[in-house]
Design an enzyme around this catalytic site. Structure first.
Site, PDB file in Angstrom:
ATOM      1  N   ASP A 397     -35.443  18.605 -10.723  1.00  0.00           N
ATOM      2  CA  ASP A 397     -36.476  18.428  -9.693  1.00  0.00           C
ATOM      3  C   ASP A 397     -36.262  17.092  -8.992  1.00  0.00           C
ATOM      4  O   ASP A 397     -36.029  16.071  -9.648  1.00  0.00           O
ATOM      5  CB  ASP A 397     -37.870  18.472 -10.320  1.00  0.00           C
ATOM      6  CG  ASP A 397     -38.945  18.855  -9.312  1.00  0.00           C
ATOM      7  OD1 ASP A 397     -38.874  18.373  -8.168  1.00  0.00           O
ATOM      8  OD2 ASP A 397     -39.844  19.635  -9.664  1.00  0.00           O
ATOM      9  N   HIS A 399     -38.483  15.909  -6.448  1.00  0.00           N
ATOM     10  CA  HIS A 399     -39.691  15.476  -5.756  1.00  0.00           C
ATOM     11  C   HIS A 399     -40.354  14.345  -6.538  1.00  0.00           C
ATOM     12  O   HIS A 399     -40.608  14.473  -7.731  1.00  0.00           O
ATOM     13  CB  HIS A 399     -40.665  16.649  -5.605  1.00  0.00           C
ATOM     14  CG  HIS A 399     -40.094  17.787  -4.827  1.00  0.00           C
ATOM     15  ND1 HIS A 399     -39.319  18.764  -5.411  1.00  0.00           N
ATOM     16  CD2 HIS A 399     -40.168  18.093  -3.507  1.00  0.00           C
ATOM     17  CE1 HIS A 399     -38.943  19.629  -4.478  1.00  0.00           C
ATOM     18  NE2 HIS A 399     -39.442  19.255  -3.321  1.00  0.00           N
ATOM     19  N   SER A 450     -39.459  23.365 -13.236  1.00  0.00           N
ATOM     20  CA  SER A 450     -39.829  22.115 -13.902  1.00  0.00           C
ATOM     21  C   SER A 450     -40.803  22.364 -15.052  1.00  0.00           C
ATOM     22  O   SER A 450     -40.845  21.595 -16.015  1.00  0.00           O
ATOM     23  CB  SER A 450     -40.469  21.151 -12.899  1.00  0.00           C
ATOM     24  OG  SER A 450     -39.546  20.797 -11.902  1.00  0.00           O
TER      25      SER A 450
END
Length: 880
Positions: A397, A399, A450
């Site tokens: 991930d 972000h 995630s």
């Protein structure tokens, strides 16, 4: 555009139809939710869409973070589809493999501006990543350039963090460059991220979206993910608001965020203009500090903090100012933000005020530390931080905006934060936590995969014995997923944190020795309720066969298990007139206040914290004092009496049963004097779970193990309350009538608690050195368990019949049972004693008819009778 994360397919179809009617030109279908089987949900919904002409007339976008879900959707859709999305974050080979599959289905594809280094945020990296992806697709996969759609990442502006100010400008300028350099390619983006800082202020968010699209479309943006029905026309936006939005998007005014917030306050429906006077300065120093934190006013905070520090009576140490009025102010900020009454920029501003106050106090805290270190015998170094927290966006991930905001807020609140960045492997997270002596680990993620990585991290923490609180956050996470999928795999706190402002409160409570146990207990109860609600509504519950459940039972290695201790006596011992004064300190008062429906709000829910609750605190004090006065009077006048019995017998398990023997001869050759029957868990557990299918017999050494073991039982009661209650009722004193029963109930439970302690330390003696507080006892921190028939661990009340016959309970104590096997007097408690260090409480849950038939045969009862007693746990309909 349309997003669904629900199993309510008819409702989802209706929403899709509304969106198409309102002008949506592409229907985005997303099934990425931790509680959904994304693949099957995607197949089902795509098939339903194809049968609805009003919906199927627009193209479908198959949207998922899991490529297997995307591929499943592509197989179900007619016509030309759009895939959202793939990227270079896993490298070129993975990127090209997925692109080839998409091309086989004739679909267009969205390319996110990520690569192996992470998310592209500035103009140069956005253009570079998208250019690289473009030529890979065109040259190596032979993709039609018109089927390539780039998403250069629309990121959040107006957060109060300077590095975010250019995110809108970067997207617009990067779009303009790409449209000129990458012929045929399209540009798209999701607008909700752009205005996330103004969550709850929908009019502001919609205006920002409209202004941004006005300029982005001019720069070459072809499409966007937006609620088509709520987008205002650019020219219709209020001129003042329009100018504020323009300044925010183009980063023309450093005060643009604050001005937008002020605009929102002055133009909110029913709202009032912000107070511009200094009237708030007339309040107490605590009130002034809280107001300054909520409003983000830095002007007086050092002055007020100094005043609070000078009040040595209220705050003897500088740290107490942080823990008291400053943290109270941040808690208020967190509550307001959670309720949508404060917004992200305001929270960041509040954190800055907090940081300024803490910065003033740090020299005094360091001076105090030096003085303490100079004291004779004081060698322990004092950590100036509230605690150390390791934060990471999990593997796979990229972000991290939300995580970065959390980092700033925590840092402003005197936490040492170790930020590991994005795409962080599990071993790196755990290594960093160990090396930095972390107090808490925080995991962040936005995409659905995630969630699986977070589960993996929790399981690894459990495996290596890293018992740190684990915080879960990010857009794709939820309290339900954390409670159902993560918390059961980890025996330390695993807590979902909704947003940045809540992180400070959660971390502070987890690291406060006076609060953490209560807080964890509160979370545990809440998550247990969430899990129960979730599983209750699961359709098509699956069960193991009884043979499968037994083979996966809780099998103790009795050769390495501590040798069971022989009790001080075999048989029973009665207590006819037990000293009630001995029980006073063992009373658990929380259920007492529940009787009176007095429930404080956390952190004032438990005793004696309920007295601090602003709503019920004063009344709780009055009721408690009345209880103390009446209890002392009843004991002194001997109006109540406590009687009980305990007993111990040699025992061995045989399958799901426990055989008891009269004589302590081993090995046991005679017939058992009694037999307790267990029920085993059968409801199928999560395939990733290591939990076993338990039965109470698992905690007794089995026949053939070569280990001599024992089991105990007890029954205790408080007599006299019924008569007194009736007397008070006759006198018209309902208050005392209820009070005396409530007190008798508390005394009976205290009797069970006190007697169990004596059993562990004295009568059985398997924990002679135990030294636990009453609070520890109420939290079951002792070795062994005392399960009661009729409770989740053994739901069958008829097991009490065996107990009563075995120990002659009624003859010895006067504790009787009704035909429904309820004990009389009502203030009575009974159960079994298990001494194994491995014994634990669990819930049998639903069982199948196969087990009911087996259980009936073992107990020599009719199946119909067993079904009557075990109705609540039957996993089938007896009428069918």
């Amino acid at each position: 555009m349309f997003l669904t994360t629900s199993c309510c397919f008819p409702e989802a179809l209706n929403i899709a139809k509304i969106q198409v009617n309102k002008g949506a030109q592409i229907l985005d279908i997303n099934m990425d939710d931790g509680m959904l089987d994304g693949k099957s949900a995607m197949i089902r919904f795509c098939n339903l869409v194809s049968t609805e002409p009003d919906i199927a007339k627009v193209p479908v976008c198959i949207d998922s973070s899991k490529f297997s879900v995307i591929e499943a959707g592509l197989r179900c859709c007619q016509g030309k589809c759009l895939v959202n999305s793939i990227s270079l974050k896993e490298g070129e080979e993975d990127f090209l493999e997925k692109a080839r599959i998409i091309k086989q289905f004739g679909a267009a594809v969205v390319i996110m501006a990520f690569d192996e280094k992470g998310q592209a945020t500035d103009i140069e990296s956005k253009v570079a990543v998208c250019t690289r992806a473009y030529y890979l697709l065109v040259n190596k996969v032979k993709f039609n350039p018109s089927d390539i759609i780039f998403d250069p990442n629309i990121l959040t502006i107006g957060t109060g963090m300077e590095e975010h100010n250019l995110y809108a400008v970067n997207f617009i300028k990067a779009t303009s460059i790409m449209k000129g350099a990458l012929p045929g390619a399209r540009v798209s983006g999701g607008l909700s991220n752009l205005s996330f800082a103004f969550r709850g202020m929908e009019a502001i968010r919609e205006a920002i979206h409209s202004v941004f699209l006005y300029h982005a479309i001019k720069a070459g943006m072809d499409m966007g993910i937006v609620n088509a029905g709520n987008l205002p026309v650019y020219d219709d936006i209020d001129k003042e608001l329009l100018e504020l939005c323009e300044n925010l998007i183009w980063n023309k005014d450093p005060e643009a965020t604050e001005k937008l917030l002020c605009y929102a306050q002055n133009h909110a429906k029913g709202g009032k203009a912000a107070v511009t006077t200094d009237e708030w300065r007339n309040g107490t120093v605590e009130e002034r500090l809280e107001y300054a934190l909520i409003k983000g006013i830095e002007k007086y905070v050092v002055e007020d903090t100094a005043e609070a520090k000078a009040d040595l009576h209220s705050y003897p140490r500088p740290l107490h100012v942080v823990e008291g009025p400053l943290m109270n102010g941040m808690k208020a900020v967190g509550d307001l933000f959670g309720a949508g009454k404060m917004f992200l920029p305001q929270v960041i501003k509040s954190a800055r005020v907090m940081k300024k106050a803490v910065k003033y106090l740090i020299p005094f805290m360091e001076q105090e530390r030096e003085e303490l270190l100079m004291q004779p015998g004081h060698f322990k170094e004092i950590n100036p931080y509230q605690g150390t927290i390791v934060l990471a966006t999990v593997k796979g991930d990229v972000h991290d905006i939300g995580k970065n905001i959390v980092r700033v807020v925590l840092g402003c609140n005197n936490f040492r934060v170790i930020d590991l960045g994005v795409m962080t492997p599990c071993d790196k997270i755990l290594q960093a936590a160990i090396e930095n002596k972390a107090d808490i680990i925080g995991l962040s993620g936005l995409i659905t995969p995630s969630l699986d990585e977070m589960i993996h991290v929790a399981k690894e923490m459990e495996r290596i014995g890293l018992k740190l609180p684990l915080l879960i956050g990010g857009a794709t996470t939820s309290k339900t997923h954390t409670a159902v999928k993560i918390a059961p795999r980890y025996n330390a706190p695993a807590i979902h944190v909704l947003d940045a402002s809540k992180s400070v409160v959660v971390c502070s409570q987890l690291l406060d020795d006076d609060l953490k146990d209560d807080y964890f207990e509160e979370i545990t109860e809440e998550y247990e309720e969430i899990r129960q609600n979730y599983y209750e509504y699961l359709m098509d519950r699956k069960y193991l066969t009884l043979e499968q459940a037994r083979s996966q039972g809780f099998h103790i290695d009795w050769l390495s298990h501590p040798k069971p201790v022989k009790p001080m006596f075999i048989g029973t011992r009665s207590f006819i007139d037990y000293d009630l004064w001995r029980l006073m300190s063992f009373i658990d008062w929380k259920p007492f206040f529940d009787v009176w429906q007095l429930k404080g709000r956390y952190p004032n829910r438990g005793f004696p914290k309920i007295f601090k609750d602003k709503t019920v605190g004063e009344e709780a004090k009055k009721v408690f004092q009345d209880a103390q006065n009446l209890l002392k009077k009843l004991i002194e006048e001997k109006k109540l009496k406590a009687r009980g019995i305990i007993g111990f017998w040699p025992a061995q398990s045989v399958g799901d049963d426990v055989n008891l023997y009269e004589e302590d001869n081993f090995p046991h050759t005679g017939e058992p004097v009694a037999k307790f029957h267990g029920l085993r868990q059968q409801a199928k557990k999560d395939s990733l779970s290591a939990e076993k299918y338990c039965c109470i017999s698992d905690f007794i050494a089995p026949r053939g193990s070569g280990v001599a073991d024992y089991i105990g039982m007890f029954a205790v009661a408080c007599f006299g309350a019924e008569q007194l209650s009736k007397q008070y009722e006759k006198e018209g004193d309902d208050y005392s009538s209820i009070m005396v029963k409530a007190l008798a109930d508390r005394l009976a439970e205290a009797f069970a608690e006190e007697m169990h302690e004596r059993v562990r330390k004295e009568f059985w003696g398997y924990s002679p050195e135990e030294n636990l507080t009453v609070t520890d006892l109420h939290r079951n921190k002792y070795v062994g368990i005392r399960p009661a028939p009729g409770y989740p661990i053994q739901p069958d009340h008829t097991e009490k019949i065996t107990m009563w016959k075995l120990a002659n309970v009624e003859e010895s104590t006067g504790i009787a049972m009704t035909e429904s096997l309820a004990m009389t007097p009502a203030a009575a408690v009974s159960g079994l004693y298990f001494s194994s260090t491995e014994s634990m409480y669990f819930a049998v849950g639903k069982v199948t008819k196969e087990q009911i038939e087996d259980y009936a045969a073992r107990k020599q009862m009719r199946i119909e009778d067993v079904e009557k007693w075990l109705g609540p746990i039957l996993g089938y309909d007896t009428d069918s």
